[in-house]
Design a protein around this motif. Sequence first.
Motif, PDB file in Angstrom:
ATOM      1  N   ASP A   1      24.522 -44.636   3.677  1.00 60.34           N
ATOM      2  CA  ASP A   1      25.920 -44.795   4.078  1.00 60.34           C
ATOM      3  C   ASP A   1      26.075 -44.853   5.599  1.00 60.34           C
ATOM      4  O   ASP A   1      27.174 -45.092   6.107  1.00 60.34           O
ATOM      5  N   THR A   2      24.984 -44.660   6.306  1.00 62.00           N
ATOM      6  CA  THR A   2      25.015 -44.702   7.765  1.00 62.00           C
ATOM      7  C   THR A   2      25.459 -46.060   8.270  1.00 62.00           C
ATOM      8  O   THR A   2      25.021 -47.094   7.757  1.00 62.00           O
ATOM      9  N   GLY A   3      26.335 -46.056   9.273  1.00 63.62           N
ATOM     10  CA  GLY A   3      26.787 -47.304   9.863  1.00 63.62           C
ATOM     11  C   GLY A   3      28.078 -47.103  10.640  1.00 63.62           C
ATOM     12  O   GLY A   3      28.620 -45.990  10.688  1.00 63.62           O
ATOM     13  N   THR A   4      28.537 -48.179  11.235  1.00 59.67           N
ATOM     14  CA  THR A   4      29.839 -48.169  11.884  1.00 59.67           C
ATOM     15  C   THR A   4      30.882 -48.608  10.864  1.00 59.67           C
ATOM     16  O   THR A   4      30.719 -49.658  10.235  1.00 59.67           O
ATOM     17  N   TYR A   5      31.896 -47.805  10.719  1.00 59.85           N
ATOM     18  CA  TYR A   5      32.945 -48.079   9.737  1.00 59.85           C
ATOM     19  C   TYR A   5      34.188 -48.630  10.437  1.00 59.85           C
ATOM     20  O   TYR A   5      34.639 -48.068  11.448  1.00 59.85           O
ATOM     21  N   TYR A   6      34.694 -49.712   9.903  1.00 60.50           N
ATOM     22  CA  TYR A   6      35.854 -50.391  10.463  1.00 60.50           C
ATOM     23  C   TYR A   6      36.967 -50.468   9.423  1.00 60.50           C
ATOM     24  O   TYR A   6      36.698 -50.707   8.252  1.00 60.50           O
ATOM     25  N   CYS A   7      38.210 -50.319   9.878  1.00 57.70           N
ATOM     26  CA  CYS A   7      39.317 -50.674   9.017  1.00 57.70           C
ATOM     27  C   CYS A   7      39.877 -52.005   9.527  1.00 57.70           C
ATOM     28  O   CYS A   7      39.755 -52.339  10.706  1.00 57.70           O
ATOM     29  N   ALA A   8      40.455 -52.742   8.602  1.00 55.69           N
ATOM     30  CA  ALA A   8      40.926 -54.081   8.921  1.00 55.69           C
ATOM     31  C   ALA A   8      42.113 -54.434   8.037  1.00 55.69           C
ATOM     32  O   ALA A   8      42.318 -53.839   6.973  1.00 55.69           O
ATOM     33  N   ALA A   9      42.875 -55.436   8.500  1.00 55.54           N
ATOM     34  CA  ALA A   9      44.037 -55.882   7.746  1.00 55.54           C
ATOM     35  C   ALA A   9      44.117 -57.402   7.785  1.00 55.54           C
ATOM     36  O   ALA A   9      43.903 -58.014   8.832  1.00 55.54           O
ATOM     37  N   PRO A  10      44.422 -58.017   6.630  1.00 56.17           N
ATOM     38  CA  PRO A  10      44.667 -59.455   6.628  1.00 56.17           C
ATOM     39  C   PRO A  10      46.119 -59.715   7.010  1.00 56.17           C
ATOM     40  O   PRO A  10      46.939 -58.801   6.953  1.00 56.17           O
ATOM     41  N   PRO A  11      46.472 -60.945   7.349  1.00 51.04           N
ATOM     42  CA  PRO A  11      47.837 -61.233   7.803  1.00 51.04           C
ATOM     43  C   PRO A  11      48.808 -61.506   6.661  1.00 51.04           C
ATOM     44  O   PRO A  11      49.767 -62.253   6.813  1.00 51.04           O
ATOM     45  N   PHE A  12      48.548 -60.913   5.497  1.00 51.59           N
ATOM     46  CA  PHE A  12      49.435 -61.132   4.359  1.00 51.59           C
ATOM     47  C   PHE A  12      49.295 -59.975   3.392  1.00 51.59           C
ATOM     48  O   PHE A  12      48.375 -59.154   3.500  1.00 51.59           O
ATOM     49  N   SER A  13      50.227 -59.937   2.455  1.00 52.44           N
ATOM     50  CA  SER A  13      50.200 -58.930   1.413  1.00 52.44           C
ATOM     51  C   SER A  13      49.515 -59.507   0.184  1.00 52.44           C
ATOM     52  O   SER A  13      49.714 -60.669  -0.150  1.00 52.44           O
ATOM     53  N   SER A  14      48.708 -58.698  -0.460  1.00 51.41           N
ATOM     54  CA  SER A  14      47.956 -59.190  -1.608  1.00 51.41           C
ATOM     55  C   SER A  14      47.484 -57.996  -2.418  1.00 51.41           C
ATOM     56  O   SER A  14      47.706 -56.858  -2.035  1.00 51.41           O
ATOM     57  N   LYS A  15      46.846 -58.274  -3.542  1.00 54.52           N
ATOM     58  CA  LYS A  15      46.168 -57.204  -4.251  1.00 54.52           C
ATOM     59  C   LYS A  15      44.708 -57.185  -3.821  1.00 54.52           C
ATOM     60  O   LYS A  15      44.169 -58.177  -3.339  1.00 54.52           O
ATOM     61  N   CYS A  16      44.079 -56.047  -3.997  1.00 57.82           N
ATOM     62  CA  CYS A  16      42.677 -55.918  -3.631  1.00 57.82           C
ATOM     63  C   CYS A  16      41.801 -56.446  -4.769  1.00 57.82           C
ATOM     64  O   CYS A  16      42.191 -56.365  -5.935  1.00 57.82           O
TER      65      CYS A  16
END
Length: 125
Positions: free
Chosen positions: A90-105
């Motif tokens: 699980d080691t690594g750099t963790y990023y959060c991100a957002a797309p430019p629209f609303s959607s389901k995952c």
Amino acid sequence: EVHLVESGGNLVQAGESLRLSCATSGFTFDDYVIGWFRQAPGEVREGVSCISRNDGSTYYADSVKGRFTISSDSAEKKVYLQMNDLKPEDTGTYYCAAPPFSSKCPVPEYEYDSWGQGTQVTVSS
């Protein structure tokens, strides 16, 4: 302008837990998707989890199912990634991100256009 800031990364031992936070601003929080990604040195970035504030759908990569939990707080406009039973992989750099629209995952990685600076998670064996 969308602004994302991750925090909570640390050096832990295998089996321990961490909770990452993604503070958001600049968009309508309740309409958006937030994804968590990670990248280990020398590896490609991979999607870890996703939450849709629009329909409540979530997504987890197979490698983290049963160990990680994504959640959000509307009042704080934050998304959390609770990581339990951490493993060295699980080691690594963790990023959060957002797309430019609303959607389901889930949302394909190429759709995400706003990224945080990342927070480092290191799991020792």
